[in-house]
Motif scaffolding. Sequence first.
Motif, PDB file in Angstrom:
ATOM      1  N   LEU A  11       0.801  -1.221   0.000  1.00  0.00           N
ATOM      2  CA  LEU A  11       0.000   0.000   0.000  1.00  0.00           C
ATOM      3  C   LEU A  11       0.837   1.276   0.000  1.00  0.00           C
ATOM      4  O   LEU A  11       0.302   2.357  -0.264  1.00  0.00           O
ATOM      5  CB  LEU A  11      -0.952   0.012   1.191  1.00  0.00           C
ATOM      6  CG  LEU A  11      -2.009  -1.089   1.228  1.00  0.00           C
ATOM      7  CD1 LEU A  11      -2.865  -0.958   2.487  1.00  0.00           C
ATOM      8  CD2 LEU A  11      -2.865  -1.065  -0.019  1.00  0.00           C
ATOM      9  N   ILE A  12       2.117   1.191   0.292  1.00  0.00           N
ATOM     10  CA  ILE A  12       2.950   2.385   0.399  1.00  0.00           C
ATOM     11  C   ILE A  12       2.865   3.204  -0.882  1.00  0.00           C
ATOM     12  O   ILE A  12       2.990   2.680  -1.986  1.00  0.00           O
ATOM     13  CB  ILE A  12       4.415   2.020   0.691  1.00  0.00           C
ATOM     14  CG1 ILE A  12       4.524   1.435   2.093  1.00  0.00           C
ATOM     15  CG2 ILE A  12       5.320   3.241   0.555  1.00  0.00           C
ATOM     16  CD1 ILE A  12       5.900   0.881   2.422  1.00  0.00           C
ATOM     17  N   GLY A  13       2.615   4.497  -0.708  1.00  0.00           N
ATOM     18  CA  GLY A  13       2.570   5.409  -1.845  1.00  0.00           C
ATOM     19  C   GLY A  13       1.362   6.312  -1.795  1.00  0.00           C
ATOM     20  O   GLY A  13       0.644   6.386  -0.789  1.00  0.00           O
ATOM     21  N   ILE A  14       1.151   7.011  -2.905  1.00  0.00           N
ATOM     22  CA  ILE A  14       0.031   7.937  -3.045  1.00  0.00           C
ATOM     23  C   ILE A  14      -0.895   7.375  -4.111  1.00  0.00           C
ATOM     24  O   ILE A  14      -0.451   6.981  -5.189  1.00  0.00           O
ATOM     25  CB  ILE A  14       0.511   9.345  -3.445  1.00  0.00           C
ATOM     26  CG1 ILE A  14       1.501   9.869  -2.390  1.00  0.00           C
ATOM     27  CG2 ILE A  14      -0.672  10.302  -3.611  1.00  0.00           C
ATOM     28  CD1 ILE A  14       2.203  11.153  -2.813  1.00  0.00           C
ATOM     29  N   TRP A  15      -2.181   7.354  -3.798  1.00  0.00           N
ATOM     30  CA  TRP A  15      -3.199   6.787  -4.679  1.00  0.00           C
ATOM     31  C   TRP A  15      -4.264   7.847  -4.954  1.00  0.00           C
ATOM     32  O   TRP A  15      -4.651   8.581  -4.055  1.00  0.00           O
ATOM     33  CB  TRP A  15      -3.857   5.584  -4.007  1.00  0.00           C
ATOM     34  CG  TRP A  15      -2.899   4.519  -3.564  1.00  0.00           C
ATOM     35  CD1 TRP A  15      -2.117   4.521  -2.448  1.00  0.00           C
ATOM     36  CD2 TRP A  15      -2.638   3.281  -4.227  1.00  0.00           C
ATOM     37  NE1 TRP A  15      -1.393   3.366  -2.374  1.00  0.00           N
ATOM     38  CE2 TRP A  15      -1.691   2.576  -3.451  1.00  0.00           C
ATOM     39  CE3 TRP A  15      -3.124   2.686  -5.392  1.00  0.00           C
ATOM     40  CZ2 TRP A  15      -1.219   1.316  -3.803  1.00  0.00           C
ATOM     41  CZ3 TRP A  15      -2.651   1.429  -5.747  1.00  0.00           C
ATOM     42  CH2 TRP A  15      -1.710   0.765  -4.964  1.00  0.00           C
ATOM     43  N   LYS A  16      -4.731   7.909  -6.192  1.00  0.00           N
ATOM     44  CA  LYS A  16      -5.764   8.867  -6.606  1.00  0.00           C
ATOM     45  C   LYS A  16      -7.105   8.139  -6.717  1.00  0.00           C
ATOM     46  O   LYS A  16      -7.168   7.038  -7.263  1.00  0.00           O
ATOM     47  CB  LYS A  16      -5.394   9.484  -7.948  1.00  0.00           C
ATOM     48  CG  LYS A  16      -6.385  10.526  -8.449  1.00  0.00           C
ATOM     49  CD  LYS A  16      -5.861  11.162  -9.730  1.00  0.00           C
ATOM     50  CE  LYS A  16      -6.838  12.090 -10.375  1.00  0.00           C
ATOM     51  NZ  LYS A  16      -7.429  13.093  -9.560  1.00  0.00           N
ATOM     52  N   LEU A  17      -8.159   8.756  -6.223  1.00  0.00           N
ATOM     53  CA  LEU A  17      -9.491   8.139  -6.243  1.00  0.00           C
ATOM     54  C   LEU A  17     -10.029   8.041  -7.664  1.00  0.00           C
ATOM     55  O   LEU A  17     -10.006   9.013  -8.418  1.00  0.00           O
ATOM     56  CB  LEU A  17     -10.458   8.949  -5.371  1.00  0.00           C
ATOM     57  CG  LEU A  17     -11.859   8.364  -5.189  1.00  0.00           C
ATOM     58  CD1 LEU A  17     -11.816   7.001  -4.516  1.00  0.00           C
ATOM     59  CD2 LEU A  17     -12.726   9.326  -4.392  1.00  0.00           C
ATOM     60  N   ILE A  18     -10.511   6.864  -8.019  1.00  0.00           N
ATOM     61  CA  ILE A  18     -11.095   6.601  -9.335  1.00  0.00           C
ATOM     62  C   ILE A  18     -12.617   6.519  -9.246  1.00  0.00           C
ATOM     63  O   ILE A  18     -13.337   7.051 -10.066  1.00  0.00           O
ATOM     64  CB  ILE A  18     -10.554   5.278  -9.930  1.00  0.00           C
ATOM     65  CG1 ILE A  18      -9.028   5.307 -10.022  1.00  0.00           C
ATOM     66  CG2 ILE A  18     -11.184   4.987 -11.282  1.00  0.00           C
ATOM     67  CD1 ILE A  18      -8.476   6.424 -10.865  1.00  0.00           C
ATOM     68  N   SER A  19     -13.115   5.831  -8.206  1.00  0.00           N
ATOM     69  CA  SER A  19     -14.568   5.683  -8.061  1.00  0.00           C
ATOM     70  C   SER A  19     -14.922   5.392  -6.614  1.00  0.00           C
ATOM     71  O   SER A  19     -14.105   4.918  -5.838  1.00  0.00           O
ATOM     72  CB  SER A  19     -15.086   4.555  -8.963  1.00  0.00           C
ATOM     73  OG  SER A  19     -14.577   3.310  -8.537  1.00  0.00           O
TER      74      SER A  19
END
Length: 154
Positions: A11-19
């Motif tokens: 999970l490490i990192g930056i994630w952008k919301l898709i839905s």
Amino acid sequence: MPTSPIHNNPLIGIWKLISATAIHADGRVAPDVYGANPTGYITYTPDGHMMVMFSRSDRPSLSQEVRSPLSPEMQSLPTEELAQAFTTFNAYAGTYTLSGNTVTHHIEIATIPNRVSTTLVRTFTLNENQVTLRTSPVLNDGVETVFELMWERI
């Protein structure tokens, strides 16, 4: 206060919301629970900290310019306008722990004050550069509902 590093952490990192989708126990699915194009980010650090914020992308602007949430301009806005802004945005931060495909968020600060000092458990599924987080079932308008948020690594 930093926590111990989590080894082999996907999970490490930056994630952008898709839905953001609501899946109701009665079979109904609401694919756009936060609008057609929600916007947001979730970050997991190697030392066990996390933060998330997301909102509807179609949020209306406030009726007057506001320089700070603590300013007199903010205090003079109509209650309905403030409620609209509050209910279309969500954020919290704290630490997290992993166990298999479950991540537990230990909340230290949140837009919803009642969440502070609580935990939120999410199951996750990884698929290449995307992760899907699913809530535990919650009662929503009298129907048990699971919320599913899909994120893409940036």
